[in-house]
Design a protein around this motif. Structure first.
Motif, PDB file in Angstrom:
ATOM      1  N   VAL A  32       0.839  -1.197   0.000  1.00 52.96           N
ATOM      2  CA  VAL A  32       0.000   0.000   0.000  1.00 52.96           C
ATOM      3  C   VAL A  32       0.875   1.249   0.000  1.00 52.96           C
ATOM      4  CG1 VAL A  32      -1.691   1.318   1.337  1.00 52.96           C
ATOM      5  CG2 VAL A  32      -2.002  -1.134   1.032  1.00 52.96           C
ATOM      6  N   ASN A  33       1.936   1.240   0.787  1.00 49.28           N
ATOM      7  CA  ASN A  33       2.855   2.381   0.815  1.00 49.28           C
ATOM      8  C   ASN A  33       3.516   2.576  -0.545  1.00 49.28           C
ATOM      9  OD1 ASN A  33       4.344   4.430   2.552  1.00 49.28           O
ATOM     10  ND2 ASN A  33       6.028   3.312   1.582  1.00 49.28           N
TER      11      ASN A  33
ATOM     12  N   GLY B 135      -3.651  11.295  10.639  1.00 49.80           N
ATOM     13  CA  GLY B 135      -3.204  11.305   9.250  1.00 49.80           C
ATOM     14  C   GLY B 135      -3.695  12.525   8.489  1.00 49.80           C
ATOM     15  N   LEU B 136      -4.876  13.022   8.846  1.00 55.89           N
ATOM     16  CA  LEU B 136      -5.449  14.176   8.157  1.00 55.89           C
ATOM     17  C   LEU B 136      -5.011  15.511   8.742  1.00 55.89           C
ATOM     18  CD1 LEU B 136      -9.093  12.888   7.613  1.00 55.89           C
ATOM     19  CD2 LEU B 136      -7.274  13.056   5.908  1.00 55.89           C
TER      20      LEU B 136
ATOM     21  N   SER C 299       3.734   7.035   9.840  1.00 55.35           N
ATOM     22  CA  SER C 299       2.920   6.506   8.755  1.00 55.35           C
ATOM     23  C   SER C 299       1.587   6.012   9.313  1.00 55.35           C
ATOM     24  CB  SER C 299       3.644   5.367   8.036  1.00 55.35           C
ATOM     25  OG  SER C 299       2.805   4.839   7.035  1.00 55.35           O
ATOM     26  N   ASN C 300       0.623   6.896   9.369  1.00 57.62           N
ATOM     27  CA  ASN C 300      -0.698   6.515   9.850  1.00 57.62           C
ATOM     28  C   ASN C 300      -1.351   5.516   8.906  1.00 57.62           C
ATOM     29  OD1 ASN C 300      -0.341   9.688  10.571  1.00 57.62           O
ATOM     30  ND2 ASN C 300      -1.143   8.476  12.261  1.00 57.62           N
ATOM     31  N   MET C 301      -1.007   5.586   7.628  1.00 59.58           N
ATOM     32  CA  MET C 301      -1.526   4.630   6.662  1.00 59.58           C
ATOM     33  C   MET C 301      -1.096   3.216   7.030  1.00 59.58           C
ATOM     34  SD  MET C 301      -0.325   2.546   3.978  1.00 59.58           S
ATOM     35  CE  MET C 301       1.309   3.191   4.006  1.00 59.58           C
ATOM     36  N   ALA C 302       0.136   3.028   7.447  1.00 57.71           N
ATOM     37  CA  ALA C 302       0.616   1.705   7.836  1.00 57.71           C
ATOM     38  C   ALA C 302      -0.128   1.208   9.069  1.00 57.71           C
ATOM     39  CB  ALA C 302       2.115   1.738   8.107  1.00 57.71           C
TER      40      ALA C 302
END
Length: 99
Positions: free
Chosen positions: A16-17, A69-70, A77-80
Motif C-alpha cells: 500500500v505504501n 493522518g489528516l 505513517s498513519n496509513m501503515a
C-alpha cells in the motif's frame, strides 16, 4: 499464526505504501503492532456477534490514526497503522472462527 500475521501485515503495509507513496520509505513494525492490537480484541466472540471490545478498539485506534493522518503533521505513517489494524481485524476474525 503469529508469524503469518507478521508477514502478511508487513507485506500489505509495504505494498500500500509503495502504491500510494512510492518515494517514501517505511521504517519500523508499528503496522504489526496495530495488527496485534486489533487481533487481540477478537479473542472471544460467538458466531454472528461483534464484541463491544472490537467496536471500541477499532473506533479508538483506527479513528485516531485517521484523524492524525489528516490533521497532524509528523513523520508517522498513519496509513501503515490503518492497514495493520485492518489486517489484524481480518486475521483475528478468521483465526477465532476456525477455533
Amino acid at each position: 499464526a503469529i508469524i503469518e500475521v507478521f508477514l502478511i501485515t508487513g507485506l500489505m503495509a509495504g505494498l500500500v505504501n509503495w502504491f500510494l507513496f512510492p518515494t517514501t520509505a517505511l521504517c519500523g513494525a508499528s503496522s504489526v503492532v496495530f495488527a496485534f492490537i486489533l487481533m487481540t480484541s477478537f479473542t472471544s466472540f460467538r458466531e454472528g456477534e461483534i464484541p463491544l471490545t472490537v467496536i471500541l478498539v477499532a473506533f479508538i485506534f483506527i479513528g485516531q490514526q485517521v484523524y492524525e493522518g489528516l490533521f497532524v503533521a509528523d513523520n508517522i505513517s498513519n496509513m501503515a497503522h490503518i492497514v495493520g489494524g485492518i489486517v489484524g481485524a481480518v486475521a483475528g476474525y478468521t483465526l477465532n472462527k476456525k477455533a
